[in-house]
Design a protein around this motif. Sequence first.
Motif, mmCIF file in Angstrom:
data_model
loop_
_atom_site.group_PDB
_atom_site.id
_atom_site.type_symbol
_atom_site.label_atom_id
_atom_site.label_comp_id
_atom_site.label_asym_id
_atom_site.label_seq_id
_atom_site.Cartn_x
_atom_site.Cartn_y
_atom_site.Cartn_z
ATOM 1 N N ASN A 159 0.820 -1.219 0.000
ATOM 2 C CA ASN A 159 0.000 0.000 0.000
ATOM 3 C C ASN A 159 0.851 1.266 0.000
ATOM 4 N N LEU A 160 2.023 1.179 -0.577
ATOM 5 C CA LEU A 160 2.933 2.329 -0.668
ATOM 6 C C LEU A 160 3.359 2.535 -2.113
ATOM 7 N N ASP A 161 3.600 3.784 -2.474
ATOM 8 C CA ASP A 161 4.202 4.083 -3.770
ATOM 9 C C ASP A 161 5.683 3.761 -3.686
ATOM 10 N N VAL A 162 6.178 2.998 -4.641
ATOM 11 C CA VAL A 162 7.578 2.575 -4.640
ATOM 12 C C VAL A 162 8.161 2.692 -6.036
ATOM 13 N N VAL A 163 9.494 2.658 -6.095
ATOM 14 C CA VAL A 163 10.182 2.464 -7.368
ATOM 15 C C VAL A 163 10.546 0.987 -7.435
ATOM 16 N N TYR A 164 10.468 0.447 -8.646
ATOM 17 C CA TYR A 164 10.620 -0.982 -8.882
ATOM 18 C C TYR A 164 11.835 -1.177 -9.778
ATOM 19 N N TYR A 165 12.787 -1.927 -9.270
ATOM 20 C CA TYR A 165 14.002 -2.252 -10.013
ATOM 21 C C TYR A 165 14.004 -3.754 -10.274
ATOM 22 N N ALA A 166 14.724 -4.178 -11.308
ATOM 23 C CA ALA A 166 14.773 -5.607 -11.605
ATOM 24 C C ALA A 166 16.068 -5.948 -12.335
ATOM 25 N N ILE A 167 16.409 -7.238 -12.262
ATOM 26 C CA ILE A 167 17.505 -7.794 -13.040
ATOM 27 C C ILE A 167 17.141 -9.232 -13.376
ATOM 28 N N SER A 168 17.426 -9.621 -14.619
ATOM 29 C CA SER A 168 17.167 -10.994 -15.034
ATOM 30 C C SER A 168 18.450 -11.812 -14.915
ATOM 31 N N ARG A 169 18.291 -13.117 -14.902
ATOM 32 C CA ARG A 169 19.464 -13.982 -14.809
ATOM 33 C C ARG A 169 20.390 -13.730 -16.001
ATOM 34 N N SER A 170 19.834 -13.478 -17.192
ATOM 35 C CA SER A 170 20.681 -13.246 -18.369
ATOM 36 C C SER A 170 21.437 -11.911 -18.288
ATOM 37 N N GLN A 171 20.886 -10.934 -17.568
ATOM 38 C CA GLN A 171 21.557 -9.635 -17.404
ATOM 39 C C GLN A 171 22.597 -9.655 -16.283
ATOM 40 N N TRP A 172 22.396 -10.531 -15.313
ATOM 41 C CA TRP A 172 23.236 -10.563 -14.122
ATOM 42 C C TRP A 172 24.628 -11.100 -14.450
ATOM 43 N N GLN A 173 25.628 -10.462 -13.868
ATOM 44 C CA GLN A 173 27.007 -10.901 -14.012
ATOM 45 C C GLN A 173 27.648 -10.949 -12.635
ATOM 46 N N PRO A 174 28.137 -12.123 -12.205
ATOM 47 C CA PRO A 174 28.825 -12.146 -10.907
ATOM 48 C C PRO A 174 30.116 -11.361 -11.014
ATOM 49 N N ASP A 175 30.496 -10.729 -9.918
ATOM 50 C CA ASP A 175 31.788 -10.053 -9.910
ATOM 51 C C ASP A 175 32.790 -10.956 -9.200
ATOM 52 N N ASP A 176 33.960 -10.424 -8.917
ATOM 53 C CA ASP A 176 34.996 -11.249 -8.291
ATOM 54 C C ASP A 176 34.986 -11.139 -6.770
ATOM 55 N N SER A 177 33.854 -10.677 -6.208
ATOM 56 C CA SER A 177 33.734 -10.574 -4.753
ATOM 57 C C SER A 177 33.844 -11.973 -4.124
ATOM 58 N N PRO A 178 34.508 -12.067 -2.972
ATOM 59 C CA PRO A 178 34.555 -13.361 -2.280
ATOM 60 C C PRO A 178 33.139 -13.864 -1.981
ATOM 61 N N TYR A 179 32.917 -15.138 -2.257
ATOM 62 C CA TYR A 179 31.602 -15.753 -2.072
ATOM 63 C C TYR A 179 31.834 -17.236 -1.856
ATOM 64 N N ILE A 180 31.597 -17.687 -0.633
ATOM 65 C CA ILE A 180 31.741 -19.105 -0.320
ATOM 66 C C ILE A 180 30.386 -19.597 0.167
ATOM 67 N N LEU A 181 29.797 -20.522 -0.588
ATOM 68 C CA LEU A 181 28.512 -21.101 -0.231
ATOM 69 C C LEU A 181 28.776 -22.331 0.635
ATOM 70 N N GLN A 182 28.154 -22.342 1.795
ATOM 71 C CA GLN A 182 28.305 -23.462 2.732
ATOM 72 C C GLN A 182 26.938 -24.125 2.893
ATOM 73 N N THR A 183 26.859 -25.405 2.517
ATOM 74 C CA THR A 183 25.567 -26.092 2.618
ATOM 75 C C THR A 183 25.602 -27.153 3.700
#
Length: 183
Positions: A159-183
Amino acid sequence: MPEIETARLQLRPYTPNDLDELAPILSNPAVMKYSPRGPIPTEKLKEVTLETLEFFIAHWRQHGFGVWAVVEKATVKLIGHCGLNFLPNSPEVEVLYRLDQAYWNQGIVSEATKASLRYGFEVVKLDQIVAITAPEHTASRRVMEKAGLKYEKNAQFYNLDVVYYAISRSQWQPDDSPYILQT
């Protein structure tokens, strides 16, 4: 539930034991200024914080993704949250974030947001991730843009006015930031 380690952060699932660390963050009017819920009255703080934790925990169980507790690795202190959540009454998944005021303007929320997007696209295999904020919330808009999301439209959620941003998987690019997934 999976955890993610970045350069400065540990993104881990919330537990009910996080109540006492999260409540002071959610009690700060500056932190809650742009929240759809708004500032939380002191007399309802514990109740609302517990509801928030329960919602985030249930979302993970139901959907296999959700919002993580953001912990500063150097101090092992809970400093906020970031992650993926369904927008209300919508099939769309948003990336959301909220940090303790002492951690603003340090690139921490951008670091957590990029890790959340990576998880959403690489692990959950989402086709698109969106983000919303109040039009005047320029700091949040900068985070979205740094993470690669693009402004698409004005919209209304919670119930609020907002701005809406988006990114698709095809547009997304991972950077070289450290990222370790632990499952």
